[in-house]
Design a protein around this motif. Sequence first.
Motif, mmCIF file in Angstrom:
data_model
loop_
_atom_site.group_PDB
_atom_site.id
_atom_site.type_symbol
_atom_site.label_atom_id
_atom_site.label_comp_id
_atom_site.label_asym_id
_atom_site.label_seq_id
_atom_site.Cartn_x
_atom_site.Cartn_y
_atom_site.Cartn_z
ATOM 1 N N UNK A 1 24.991 51.954 50.424
ATOM 2 C CA UNK A 1 24.102 51.064 51.157
ATOM 3 C C UNK A 1 24.577 50.904 52.589
ATOM 4 N N UNK A 2 23.613 50.641 53.477
ATOM 5 C CA UNK A 2 23.939 50.352 54.869
ATOM 6 C C UNK A 2 24.252 48.879 55.078
ATOM 7 N N UNK A 3 23.826 48.049 54.158
ATOM 8 C CA UNK A 3 23.942 46.604 54.327
ATOM 9 C C UNK A 3 25.355 46.127 54.013
ATOM 10 N N UNK A 4 25.640 44.917 54.401
ATOM 11 C CA UNK A 4 26.923 44.295 54.102
ATOM 12 C C UNK A 4 26.977 43.907 52.635
ATOM 13 N N UNK A 5 28.141 44.074 52.063
ATOM 14 C CA UNK A 5 28.373 43.689 50.676
ATOM 15 C C UNK A 5 29.718 42.972 50.614
ATOM 16 N N UNK A 6 30.149 42.676 49.409
ATOM 17 C CA UNK A 6 31.466 42.055 49.248
ATOM 18 C C UNK A 6 32.562 43.101 49.066
ATOM 19 N N UNK A 7 32.318 44.334 49.521
ATOM 20 C CA UNK A 7 33.331 45.385 49.439
ATOM 21 C C UNK A 7 34.531 45.001 50.311
ATOM 22 N N UNK A 8 35.755 45.368 49.907
ATOM 23 C CA UNK A 8 36.945 44.949 50.674
ATOM 24 C C UNK A 8 37.088 45.610 52.032
ATOM 25 N N UNK A 9 36.171 46.486 52.424
ATOM 26 C CA UNK A 9 36.184 47.075 53.762
ATOM 27 C C UNK A 9 34.829 46.833 54.400
ATOM 28 N N UNK A 10 34.832 46.401 55.661
ATOM 29 C CA UNK A 10 33.586 46.085 56.332
ATOM 30 C C UNK A 10 33.750 46.338 57.825
ATOM 31 N N UNK A 11 32.628 46.551 58.479
ATOM 32 C CA UNK A 11 32.616 46.732 59.929
ATOM 33 C C UNK A 11 31.397 46.030 60.482
ATOM 34 N N UNK A 12 31.574 45.330 61.578
ATOM 35 C CA UNK A 12 30.486 44.562 62.160
ATOM 36 C C UNK A 12 30.577 44.610 63.674
ATOM 37 N N UNK A 13 29.409 44.632 64.318
ATOM 38 C CA UNK A 13 29.335 44.604 65.777
ATOM 39 C C UNK A 13 28.333 43.527 66.167
ATOM 40 N N UNK A 14 28.717 42.652 67.092
ATOM 41 C CA UNK A 14 27.793 41.640 67.573
ATOM 42 C C UNK A 14 26.671 42.284 68.369
ATOM 43 N N UNK A 15 25.443 41.857 68.106
ATOM 44 C CA UNK A 15 24.299 42.427 68.803
ATOM 45 C C UNK A 15 24.254 41.921 70.240
ATOM 46 N N UNK A 16 24.179 42.815 71.225
ATOM 47 C CA UNK A 16 24.107 42.386 72.629
ATOM 48 C C UNK A 16 22.668 42.103 73.037
ATOM 49 N N UNK A 17 22.443 40.950 73.621
ATOM 50 C CA UNK A 17 21.091 40.630 74.063
ATOM 51 C C UNK A 17 20.674 41.484 75.249
ATOM 52 N N UNK A 18 21.622 41.812 76.132
ATOM 53 C CA UNK A 18 21.328 42.664 77.279
ATOM 54 C C UNK A 18 22.448 43.685 77.450
ATOM 55 N N UNK A 19 22.092 44.859 77.920
ATOM 56 C CA UNK A 19 23.065 45.910 78.201
ATOM 57 C C UNK A 19 22.792 46.490 79.580
ATOM 58 N N UNK A 20 23.841 46.952 80.217
ATOM 59 C CA UNK A 20 23.712 47.543 81.541
ATOM 60 C C UNK A 20 22.994 48.881 81.460
ATOM 61 N N UNK A 21 21.987 49.052 82.314
ATOM 62 C CA UNK A 21 21.278 50.331 82.334
ATOM 63 C C UNK A 21 22.158 51.437 82.909
ATOM 64 N N UNK A 22 22.910 51.115 83.953
ATOM 65 C CA UNK A 22 23.720 52.129 84.604
ATOM 66 C C UNK A 22 24.857 52.640 83.746
ATOM 67 N N UNK A 23 25.489 51.748 82.973
ATOM 68 C CA UNK A 23 26.637 52.156 82.168
ATOM 69 C C UNK A 23 26.248 53.141 81.072
#
Length: 510
Positions: free
Chosen positions: A361-383
């Motif tokens: 699954x792509x979703x979060x579960x109670x598996x002992x390994x997890x990865x998460x990234x905070x969603x950015x509301x805005x991102x630089x166009x130039x970068x």
Amino acid sequence: MKKAGSVIMLVVGILLSILGFTALAGGIAASVLGTAQGDGYFTSGSARFSVASHALTTPRLDAVGEGVPPRLPFDIGTLRLRAASAEPGREIFIGIAPQADIERYLLGVHHTELLEVNSRPFRAEYRDIPGTTTPAPPAEQTFWNTSVSGTGEQELTWDLATGSWAIVVMNADASPGVDADVQAGFRSDLIWPAATGLLIGGAIGLAIGVPLLVSGAVGLGRHAEPPSRGPRGPLPQFPGGAPGLASAPEMQGTPPASQADPLTPAENAPYPARLLGRLDPALSRWMWLVKWFLAIPHFIVLAFLWFAFLVTTIVAGFAILITGRYPRPLFTFNVGVLRWNWRVAFYAYAAAGTDLYPPFTLARTNYPADFEVDYPERLSRGLVLVKWWLLAIPHLLVVAAFAGTTWTWQAETDDLGTTYERGTGLSLLGLLVLIAVVVLLFTGRYLRPLFGLIMGINRWIYRVLAYTALMRDEYPPFRLDQGPDEVPHPAVGTQLDGAVLPEAGPAPRP
């Protein structure tokens, strides 16, 4: 759209896109090949072939194959061979004939079969076939489909036909010791039509496959859990969305993240991409030996998901250039791919920290390994244009040192030129995991300090993955945050909500 429909669209889109990319690449290669024909032939360099036997032959040439009509309604191609004896004034012979006729002609004759030719650097491999019979002069034979002989450079052209054929190079008098400079060329009227067909087919495949792939990824992203909660529940936020300690609108002497240079974050600020891995206290001593085999279904699925990840990242990059925002469903999908990959890596090869089989699954579960990234509301166009390659170069070099295999080169010189051999070894991360599991095998214990270092290396790698995948503008920190979970790193003397943090050591790790 239902989840099953999204999965079907994603799978069909991936398959069509892969076929489209493959056809497009083949079409480009065929176009380059057609352009490189020069005088009408795609020509190799001249190479010296020297054998002590009576004849040099090629392996069987199945030009088209069995069961094909002897005459086709189109020209398959033309083979051109040029050869000259290395001994001035000596006559050379080149002939092409059915394989069976050549085998009868050379039966009992000492001859040499050419097995393989490497062009850069040049190196030929032969198979010597012993014999005692002296063959009759080759030009006197009547079974040749085409042949030439004489002094100086001889040129032979042959229109490819169905059947099993072989090429023979001999001295015209059938004497032993063939020493000749040979050059091969090929042309076909089918190259440009094939290139055009592949380019059109590839474009059609991509035009249908990429939208299906993106639509399937968007649907799965909408069905997955939104990335708004960290591995241990909701995390307080720094200004700008970085997780960690609760903070006032502005730290003392530190501008808000929205005003700070995204390339120079606070040295001790926690990064908004969090990697978690909790060590199983009851790991099996031997199960790590077969986890790579058990994880094969995951490897197959991930191979397709990583292809989709690449496509959706490119699409997201264009969206950021236009709107300054990363499409949320694609963001969720891509984080899910990284999360899925991390679970399998934590289970099988990058940590071997649990015996619990990873979920599909792509979703979060109670598996002992997890990865998460905070969603950015805005991102630089130039970068978007530079951060995934130019700005990431320092981190990519570090990641290559951590996770890349070690390379060694060995050069040897012989009469045919210089050959190069290269070898690979374990990466630093692979070596640390190997040490950990071998210790586990003999002691039943996974060394926790070693586990902390392994987690720190993985954490560094996945932060760089998130950055190069355009998910965040904050430059990843150059540090190993060891341990199973993320630990905030507040700067010494920082004032938060009127309180100043004491100048103490780092926070204790769980």
